[in-house]
Write a protein that holds these residues in place. Structure first.
Motif, PDB file in Angstrom:
ATOM      1  N   THR A  98       0.746  -1.194  -0.153  1.00  0.00           N
ATOM      2  CA  THR A  98       0.130  -0.036   0.022  1.00  0.00           C
ATOM      3  C   THR A  98       0.791   1.249   0.014  1.00  0.00           C
ATOM      4  O   THR A  98       1.639   1.419   0.984  1.00  0.00           O
ATOM      5  N   ARG A  99       0.657   2.198  -0.890  1.00  0.00           N
ATOM      6  CA  ARG A  99       1.315   3.267  -1.044  1.00  0.00           C
ATOM      7  C   ARG A  99       1.046   4.219  -0.157  1.00  0.00           C
ATOM      8  O   ARG A  99       1.727   5.391   0.238  1.00  0.00           O
ATOM      9  N   ARG A 100      -0.196   4.185   0.371  1.00  0.00           N
ATOM     10  CA  ARG A 100      -0.848   5.351   1.155  1.00  0.00           C
ATOM     11  C   ARG A 100      -0.389   5.190   2.677  1.00  0.00           C
ATOM     12  O   ARG A 100      -0.252   5.965   3.473  1.00  0.00           O
ATOM     13  N   TYR A 101      -0.246   3.727   3.075  1.00  0.00           N
ATOM     14  CA  TYR A 101       0.031   3.542   4.465  1.00  0.00           C
ATOM     15  C   TYR A 101       0.887   2.470   4.620  1.00  0.00           C
ATOM     16  O   TYR A 101       0.782   1.530   5.660  1.00  0.00           O
ATOM     17  N   PRO A 102       2.052   2.539   4.297  1.00  0.00           N
ATOM     18  CA  PRO A 102       3.038   1.422   4.369  1.00  0.00           C
ATOM     19  C   PRO A 102       3.520   1.656   5.948  1.00  0.00           C
ATOM     20  O   PRO A 102       3.507   2.576   6.280  1.00  0.00           O
ATOM     21  N   ALA A 103       4.285   0.461   6.067  1.00  0.00           N
ATOM     22  CA  ALA A 103       5.078   0.612   7.485  1.00  0.00           C
ATOM     23  C   ALA A 103       3.873   0.677   8.504  1.00  0.00           C
ATOM     24  O   ALA A 103       4.425   1.254   9.598  1.00  0.00           O
TER      25      ALA A 103
END
Length: 926
Positions: free
Chosen positions: A660-665
């Motif tokens: 997910t590019r929005r909520y990584p890590a």
């Protein structure tokens, strides 16, 4: 199914997640973009003119903006001093007494904002349409803010919604009404997340003319897990006793796997989860630590901090369970090497200078352009670091290094390996709200999510085979078969190659796996006989005088208020986290105690020996091989999207924080990807069911597909020159597409500006003339991939060069509709299923124009429909339908975009086109 083992697992990870908004990038795309000015109006590419437009339209005092404050990503471990407010302009009010006035005042601004550009052909129709904006008996601005925290932009659709077909036409009044309905449903569910929200709850408040929009919004929100998810009895009761749909194998029982499993089970799928560990949760692991005198505490050795709790779905699950959240307090004193506290003025001075340094790095990447993709954040900071030369003392330098360690903690990566261009690409998408600890540890969430989920423990998957007939997942000597599989293993495992994929994953995905970074964070958890560090703070820091050890026990978390006992955890980040992997546990604990004694014993406070200690080794854990993902040098946010793409024509899917590019890590990022992929798997299962139904009724196939095809091409996904394309809406570039070429009644000239006979192909015109006399338009088709269709659109030189590209470069033949065959019929059925909730557009095709945003946040090309021009005589009408894009030529007859082939090459092109079209017309007449 085997129960989880009670034996301790020394490893488990997923670091304290963070919540990180700062100035959103206007276009998080592969090419670096500088941060915009501070204090943006909203996080999701908002329209800054909306507020002023509304105020102007109302002709009265402008209502104050709703706003909430969010910490920047760089502040992960510290007090949240630097903030960026999210602001949301007011939408039409739901106050009955002023409903009409409010709708009238705001409608023009809303339509303009939603459409991005004027969407209606007649500008005056915008004001005329104001009466069509519905007014729901709620405060629309507040509801929009709630939807914003759930990841929805205030004034536009997400790309996911567009793909789902929530409205028949992008832009215009229907889209405004859909957004109002969508926001209202989300807000209604958030009022009581323990209940199941039904569609019937809204029948009385949504006007009857908007029933289809209510159906669309409700079905989308439920199927994609934005409402009615979690673990309450009302939701668990929706899980059928016996599965009635296809079988799914899920690899990994982390948050992504558990979220997907529960969603799929509720939808009737047969689910089997394979987990290599003896427990569920993956990198979220709460260990119970115990000592004498009945002391105990719950220690989060992996993911520990719930971030962005205004919209965090795990915060919603915690509410459902009745578990309280504890806000991580801002107070965070920092202690020097000698144990004395850092002077507050010096602390503020260095922090301000450090933030200025990050701002300089941002401006540097702006000036460097694409070159910054190959430069590390660390090198940029070192470039400006001389400002801390002889002019500063040792304490200030050590404090500066502490901030560098904090930045490495926030990104689980060495600064020397983080991308200058995109290290903070996810900042625009933060949900807002506090950082919180969950009382009793995040293991309580895992336990609730894993309840009644069929998990097989100690099943280490080594091979995943996928194909048209389904999947086979091999763990040891066992083979698990299913219709689809979901792989949720961490990026570190994918990088290691310990799982073999047959066939091998596409090179595109392999390259993305290689480019993205996967960092490390470790912890030392210590249970003491009593709390000696005070209960008025949750964090404190410590400086090092050795830059190479700056991340070693640089930050301490106090869990005494939430763990049930006197628990203290020391963090190890950056280079120190890697060295920590080989450090003996006794040495690690000794160093931590030295730090604590240096801080508290000068204050007259005796530091006791810990009753129990645990040291993590996430880098050596074979089930994760690290902590969490980051954007390394050479990577971008696009790589998260690539990792999330399905392969094998909807048979193998991927979820997890690195997809997910929005909520990584983040923990909530992993959870949301599980819900996302559950929706994708349902979509593909439905599409295959539609294809199977068509394949089983061949006698009706020809007529039904002809009718469906004609209907689908009324709203093609792509249109250029005489070509139109419809395709399956998924992220797989190899998914199916149908290309249609239209030949209209011939015109005088096939191409303005080309006068030579070698360009007119008179023989072809004569051969087609008789057909045109019988039929005004002729359609010929072919089956190709979505990627091929996109490549064809980019071909310059007009339709003739596109025909040449089709035949010579791609080896594709155009045929009549009857010649498309079963494979194309299946694609048509799939597209029809995707568009099932759409209704035919009742407004001008021109309303489709406007700028759309894709998953990567980049503007899509304007969707502008060009009417086909039917000539009166002479020439070929379809090659004819050359529009402005395909007919840009200079006075010497050469294309402005691509040089025209030479005479011999052009002749060959026309010969090939003639031959192919002669065959096409013959097939079309069959």
């Amino acid at each position: 199914m085997e129960p989880p083992s009670d034996s301790p697992d020394p490893f488990a990870e997923f670091p304290p997640l963070e919540f990180y908004p700062f100035e959103p990038l206007p276009n998080p795309s592969p090419s670096p973009v500088p941060p915009p000015p501070p204090n943006p109006p909203s996080p999701q590419n908002p329209n800054p003119t909306l507020a002023s437009a509304s105020a102007s339209a109302s002709g009265s005092a402008y209502n104050p903006l709703l706003s909430f404050t969010v910490p920047k990503k760089r502040r992960r471990g510290r007090s949240q001093r630097n903030v960026a407010p999210f602001q949301l302009p007011p939408l039409p009010s739901g106050n009955p007494s002023s409903a009409s006035a409010s709708a009238s005042a705001s409608s023009s601004a809303l339509v303009a904002a939603v459409s991005s550009k004027p969407a209606l052909e007649n500008p005056s129709s915008v004001s005329d349409a104001s009466d069509e904006i519905i007014v729901i008996n709620r405060e629309s601005t507040a509801e929009a803010l709630i939807a914003l925290t759930a990841g929805f932009p205030a004034d536009s659709l997400t790309d996911e919604e567009i793909d789902f077909g929530v409205v028949p036409v992008i832009g215009g009044i229907e889209q405004v009404n859909y957004i109002l309905i969508r926001n209202h449903i989300i807000a209604k569910w958030r009022e009581n997340v323990s209940n199941w929200v039904t569609k019937e709850m809204f029948v009385d408040v949504i006007p009857k003319q908007c029933t289809s929009l209510l159906d669309s919004a409700y079905d989308y929100l439920v199927s994609h897990g934005y409402i009615n998810f979690g673990v309450t009895p009302a939701i668990k009761d929706k899980i059928p006793a016996e599965p009635s749909r296809h079988s799914v194998v899920i690899v990994g029982a982390g948050l992504a796997g558990l979220a997907a499993a529960r969603q799929l089970m509720r939808l009737g799928f047969k689910v089997t989860v394979l987990e290599g560990r003896k427990r569920a949760g993956g990198r979220v692991y709460t260990k119970k630590m115990e000592g004498g005198n009945k002391l105990s505490a719950a220690a989060d050795l992996g993911g520990s901090v719930l971030t962005g709790t205004l919209g965090n779905p795990l915060g919603i699950v915690a509410r459902q369970l009745g578990h309280p959240l504890h806000k991580v307090r801002d107070k965070c004193p920092i202690y020097r090497v000698d144990g004395k506290p850092v002077d507050s003025d010096i602390d503020m001075k260095v922090e301000t200078a450090f933030n200025r340094l990050l701002d300089k790095a941002s401006r540097l990447r702006q000036s460097m352009g694409e070159v910054s993709m190959d430069v590390s954040l660390g090198s940029a900071l070192e470039t400006f670091r001389p400002v801390y030369g002889d002019a500063v003392n040792a304490e200030e330098m050590n404090l500066f290094n502490w901030h560098l360690a904090n930045l490495e903690y926030a990104n689980a990566g060495l600064l020397s390996k983080l991308s200058l261009a995109f290290w903070d690409q996810d900042d625009p998408y933060d949900m807002g709200g506090d950082h919180c600890f969950l009382h009793g540890g995040n293991g309580r969430l895992v336990q609730a999510l894993a309840e009644n989920v069929p998990i097989l423990y100690e099943r280490t998957v080594h091979t995943i085979r996928y194909g048209n007939d389904g999947v086979q997942v091999m763990a040891g000597s066992q083979v698990f078969e299913g219709d689809m599989a979901l792989c949720t293993v961490p990026l570190g495992v994918l990088k290691s190659g310990s799982i073999k994929f047959i066939p091998e994953l596409p090179q595109r995905k392999l390259d993305g796996i290689k480019r993205l970074g996967f960092g490390l964070l470790n912890k030392v958890a210590m249970l003491f006989p009593h709390v000696f560090w005070g209960t008025d703070l949750d964090t404190f820091g410590h400086l090092k005088d050795d830059p190479s050890r700056r991340g070693e026990f640089f930050l301490f978390y106090s869990y005494a208020t939430v763990a049930g006992g006197p628990l203290l955890i020391a963090l190890v980040a950056g280079e120190a986290a890697h060295k920590f992997e080989s450090m003996p546990p006794t040495d690690a604990v000794t160093r931590v105690l030295q730090i604590l004694k240096g801080i508290y014993e000068p204050q007259g406070i005796k530091v006791p020996d810990p009753i129990q200690t645990v040291c993590t080794r996430w880098g050596g854990d074979p089930f994760c091989l690290g902590s969490y993902s980051n954007v390394a040098v050479g990577a971008s946010g696009d790589d998260y999207d690539i990792l999330g793409e399905s392969v094998g024509d909807g048979r193998l899917f991927f979820a997890g924080e690195a997809t997910t590019r929005r909520y990584p890590a983040t923990m909530h990022g992993a959870f949301l990807t599980g819900l996302r992929e559950a929706a994708n798997m349902v979509h593909h299962a439905n599409a295959r069911a539609s294809k199977k139904k068509i394949d089983q009724t061949p006698s009706k196939n020809a007529h039904s597909c002809a009718s469906i095809l004609a209907d689908l091409f009324r709203e093609p996904d792509l249109e250029f020159g005489s070509f139109a394309v419809i395709y399956e809406k998924n992220s797989d570039p190899s998914s199916g597409a149908i290309l249609r070429v239209t030949f209209s009644e011939p015109r005088k000239k096939a191409h303005e500006g080309l006068k030579s006979d070698q360009h007119t192909n008179k023989l072809l015109f004569q051969q087609l003339q008789s057909h045109f006399n019988q039929q005004q338009q002729l359609h010929i088709y072919t089956l190709l991939s979505k990627q091929q269709a996109l490549e064809l659109r980019e071909v310059r030189g007009g339709d003739e060069m596109r025909f040449y590209h089709l035949s010579e470069k791609l080896g594709i033949k155009l045929i009549g509709r009857k010649g498309l065959g079963p494979a194309a019929d299946s694609v048509i059925a799939s597209i029809k299923a995707e568009r099932g909730k759409r209704k035919p557009a009742s407004v001008s095709l021109a309303t489709k124009s406007g700028t759309l945003m894709n998953k990567r946040g980049a503007p899509k090309q304007k969707v502008v429909r060009k009417a086909k021009i039917v000539g009166k005589s002479g020439g070929l009408g379809a090659l004819p339908g050359l529009n402005a894009e395909s007919s840009k030529v200079t006075h010497d007859g050469r294309s402005t975009n691509q040089a025209t082939p030479g005479p011999s090459e052009t002749g060959q092109v026309h010969d090939d086109i003639t031959k192919q079209l002669e065959e096409s017309v013959h097939l079309a007449d069959r």
